[in-house]
Design a protein around this motif. Sequence first.
Motif, PDB file in Angstrom:
ATOM      1  N   VAL A 188      -3.527  17.490   4.621  1.00  0.00           N
ATOM      2  CA  VAL A 188      -3.168  18.268   5.802  1.00  0.00           C
ATOM      3  C   VAL A 188      -4.310  19.196   6.189  1.00  0.00           C
ATOM      4  N   GLN A 189      -4.947  19.807   5.167  1.00  0.00           N
ATOM      5  CA  GLN A 189      -6.063  20.710   5.441  1.00  0.00           C
ATOM      6  C   GLN A 189      -7.236  19.958   6.069  1.00  0.00           C
ATOM      7  N   LYS A 190      -7.488  18.722   5.601  1.00  0.00           N
ATOM      8  CA  LYS A 190      -8.560  17.917   6.189  1.00  0.00           C
ATOM      9  C   LYS A 190      -8.282  17.642   7.661  1.00  0.00           C
ATOM     10  N   THR A 191      -7.025  17.413   7.971  1.00  0.00           N
ATOM     11  CA  THR A 191      -6.654  17.166   9.362  1.00  0.00           C
ATOM     12  C   THR A 191      -6.867  18.413  10.201  1.00  0.00           C
ATOM     13  N   ILE A 192      -6.518  19.560   9.634  1.00  0.00           N
ATOM     14  CA  ILE A 192      -6.754  20.823  10.346  1.00  0.00           C
ATOM     15  C   ILE A 192      -8.248  21.020  10.586  1.00  0.00           C
ATOM     16  N   ASP A 193      -9.053  20.687   9.580  1.00  0.00           N
ATOM     17  CA  ASP A 193     -10.510  20.815   9.727  1.00  0.00           C
ATOM     18  C   ASP A 193     -11.036  19.919  10.842  1.00  0.00           C
ATOM     19  N   VAL A 194     -10.483  18.705  10.939  1.00  0.00           N
ATOM     20  CA  VAL A 194     -10.883  17.793  12.017  1.00  0.00           C
ATOM     21  C   VAL A 194     -10.515  18.391  13.372  1.00  0.00           C
ATOM     22  N   LEU A 195      -9.324  18.961  13.459  1.00  0.00           N
ATOM     23  CA  LEU A 195      -8.889  19.577  14.715  1.00  0.00           C
ATOM     24  C   LEU A 195      -9.784  20.764  15.078  1.00  0.00           C
ATOM     25  N   ARG A 196     -10.243  21.490  14.082  1.00  0.00           N
ATOM     26  CA  ARG A 196     -11.168  22.604  14.335  1.00  0.00           C
ATOM     27  C   ARG A 196     -12.503  22.075  14.852  1.00  0.00           C
ATOM     28  N   LYS A 197     -13.008  20.995  14.220  1.00  0.00           N
ATOM     29  CA  LYS A 197     -14.293  20.432  14.650  1.00  0.00           C
ATOM     30  C   LYS A 197     -14.216  19.902  16.083  1.00  0.00           C
ATOM     31  N   GLN A 198     -13.045  19.389  16.443  1.00  0.00           N
ATOM     32  CA  GLN A 198     -12.879  18.869  17.799  1.00  0.00           C
ATOM     33  C   GLN A 198     -12.899  19.980  18.842  1.00  0.00           C
TER      34      GLN A 198
ATOM     35  N   ASN B  82       3.058  15.219  11.796  1.00  0.00           N
ATOM     36  CA  ASN B  82       2.250  14.237  12.519  1.00  0.00           C
ATOM     37  C   ASN B  82       1.423  13.383  11.571  1.00  0.00           C
ATOM     38  N   VAL B  83       0.867  14.022  10.545  1.00  0.00           N
ATOM     39  CA  VAL B  83       0.082  13.275   9.558  1.00  0.00           C
ATOM     40  C   VAL B  83       0.970  12.279   8.817  1.00  0.00           C
ATOM     41  N   GLU B  84       2.146  12.735   8.399  1.00  0.00           N
ATOM     42  CA  GLU B  84       3.078  11.856   7.684  1.00  0.00           C
ATOM     43  C   GLU B  84       3.490  10.679   8.567  1.00  0.00           C
ATOM     44  N   ARG B  85       3.684  10.946   9.853  1.00  0.00           N
ATOM     45  CA  ARG B  85       4.066   9.881  10.782  1.00  0.00           C
ATOM     46  C   ARG B  85       2.922   8.870  10.927  1.00  0.00           C
ATOM     47  N   GLU B  86       1.695   9.371  11.029  1.00  0.00           N
ATOM     48  CA  GLU B  86       0.548   8.480  11.174  1.00  0.00           C
ATOM     49  C   GLU B  86       0.286   7.692   9.890  1.00  0.00           C
ATOM     50  N   VAL B  87       0.431   8.349   8.746  1.00  0.00           N
ATOM     51  CA  VAL B  87       0.268   7.654   7.466  1.00  0.00           C
ATOM     52  C   VAL B  87       1.313   6.556   7.325  1.00  0.00           C
ATOM     53  N   ALA B  88       2.560   6.872   7.674  1.00  0.00           N
ATOM     54  CA  ALA B  88       3.628   5.866   7.594  1.00  0.00           C
ATOM     55  C   ALA B  88       3.332   4.688   8.513  1.00  0.00           C
ATOM     56  N   ARG B  89       2.802   4.977   9.707  1.00  0.00           N
ATOM     57  CA  ARG B  89       2.479   3.906  10.650  1.00  0.00           C
ATOM     58  C   ARG B  89       1.397   2.995  10.095  1.00  0.00           C
ATOM     59  N   ARG B  90       0.368   3.591   9.509  1.00  0.00           N
ATOM     60  CA  ARG B  90      -0.729   2.783   8.971  1.00  0.00           C
ATOM     61  C   ARG B  90      -0.308   2.000   7.728  1.00  0.00           C
TER      62      ARG B  90
ATOM     63  N   PRO C 170       0.820  -1.217   0.000  1.00  0.00           N
ATOM     64  CA  PRO C 170       0.000   0.000   0.000  1.00  0.00           C
ATOM     65  C   PRO C 170       0.853   1.266   0.000  1.00  0.00           C
ATOM     66  N   VAL C 171       0.398   2.269  -0.732  1.00  0.00           N
ATOM     67  CA  VAL C 171       1.080   3.572  -0.762  1.00  0.00           C
ATOM     68  C   VAL C 171       0.023   4.674  -0.690  1.00  0.00           C
ATOM     69  N   THR C 172       0.384   5.757  -0.041  1.00  0.00           N
ATOM     70  CA  THR C 172      -0.505   6.918   0.080  1.00  0.00           C
ATOM     71  C   THR C 172       0.344   8.182   0.072  1.00  0.00           C
ATOM     72  N   GLU C 173      -0.114   9.190  -0.675  1.00  0.00           N
ATOM     73  CA  GLU C 173       0.597  10.465  -0.725  1.00  0.00           C
ATOM     74  C   GLU C 173      -0.040  11.443   0.258  1.00  0.00           C
ATOM     75  N   VAL C 174       0.780  12.097   1.041  1.00  0.00           N
ATOM     76  CA  VAL C 174       0.285  13.119   1.963  1.00  0.00           C
ATOM     77  C   VAL C 174       0.293  14.454   1.222  1.00  0.00           C
ATOM     78  N   THR C 175      -0.887  14.890   0.795  1.00  0.00           N
ATOM     79  CA  THR C 175      -1.027  16.125   0.023  1.00  0.00           C
ATOM     80  C   THR C 175      -1.392  17.293   0.936  1.00  0.00           C
ATOM     81  N   ASP C 176      -1.342  18.509   0.360  1.00  0.00           N
ATOM     82  CA  ASP C 176      -1.785  19.689   1.111  1.00  0.00           C
ATOM     83  C   ASP C 176      -3.255  19.544   1.508  1.00  0.00           C
ATOM     84  N   GLU C 177      -4.038  18.925   0.624  1.00  0.00           N
ATOM     85  CA  GLU C 177      -5.452  18.709   0.916  1.00  0.00           C
ATOM     86  C   GLU C 177      -5.624  17.812   2.141  1.00  0.00           C
TER      87      GLU C 177
END
Length: 436
Positions: free
Chosen positions: A137-147, A273-281, A128-135
């Motif tokens: 990162v923005q989704k993660t920021i949105d989640v943090l805002r909702k929290q 943090n996102v890149e670290r979590e993506v790499a872990r998964r 499996p491979v996944t690219e960490v895009t600006d989008e």
Amino acid sequence: MQVNVETLSNLERRIKIAVPFAKIDVEVENRLKKVARTAKVQGFRPGKAPMKVVAQNYGLQVREDVMNDTVNASFTDAVRENQLKVAGYPRFEAVEGENGEAFEFAAVFEVYPDVKVGELADKTVEKPVTEVTDEAVQKTIDVLRKQRVTYSAVDRAAKEGDRLVVDFVGKIDGVAFAGGSSEDFPFTLGQGQMLPEFEAAAQGLKAGEAKEFDLAFPADYHGKDVAGKTAQFTITVKSVSEAVLPEVDEAFAKLLGVADGNVEQMKKEIRENVEREVARRLKAKTKDVVLAALLDVTPLELPKALVALEVQRLAEQTKKDFQSRGMDVSKMPFPTDLFTKEAERRVALGLILSELVDSQDLRAKPEQVRAVIDDFAASYEQPEDVVRWYYADASRLEGPESLATEDNVVAWVLSRAKVEEKSFSFDELMGANQNA
């Protein structure tokens, strides 16, 4: 000591052992002499009782102890001499002696299977491979805002996403039922906290407005008294508040732990943090497909004893998990077939990985263990403290060592199999966590 090894099946063995009674008698006599030195016998001072009296008082227990020790020691010696790898625990059986001069018994047990890892050259492994895009990162920021959402009262009709405070009364055939009424009850429209009919009735109401409606409880509803029945509800909205998300600004950055409130630094840390979590998964998914490949190419006959032990362990683990959640497991059945398949998988993987680690020298090197620990520590504010904690006690290194060894196994398999990359979108990889 005479030993005879019999093969009952591919993995089952039976050892018949004969130990001369004369040898047992000598050991019994020796132990009785030791007992006599301190034995307390009525009518005699400690250690002064005659051997005949000591034998009368302690002989049966001493002989029983000697017999038990003889069985265990003789079995251990026989296994070592015949180079047998015992899986699980043996079952001892009494054997009727032929000449009365020896104590004879048999042990029935299983041995570990010979493990030969199958050919991987023709095996396709989807990495499996996944690219960490600006989008992403923005989704993660949105989640943090909702929290960190707050709510502000509004004078308008309620819509999805609003938080409502309501009073409601539910009746069935004109009679109120348990759990069907509440005052000052808060919930957020669109989050599925309430049944669809309830949310639909509340939507569009303003503070101070009320509505009557019917609600059909599902047949499988958790409240058995109302399951499958239709209730008449009256709902009164007391307040409507809309969600207010924090702005992505200095205050928000400080809220997330960036001391000087630098927004760009906050985004940089979030990306890391996102890149670290993506790499872990991705690493976990890769490990799963590699282990599945090893199972596919390495068929094994598993020792029943090991599977049974693993089933027992999984059942106990499940019980403890339920208990930690406040559930009463005293009368809860735990059928073994619920755990058998997973137990077989774990036993098979344990045998395969053990063979690979030994035969291919895949044990983790110290620098690999340190790399795993550094990765753990990177997400903490004081990573050096985490590193020191691990190295302060050798037993704490077992987890990182195991993970590093697994990494070596994964790398070994990937170097030999046909590897094809399989792309996962950020949302697919992160799943429901991004919808918080």
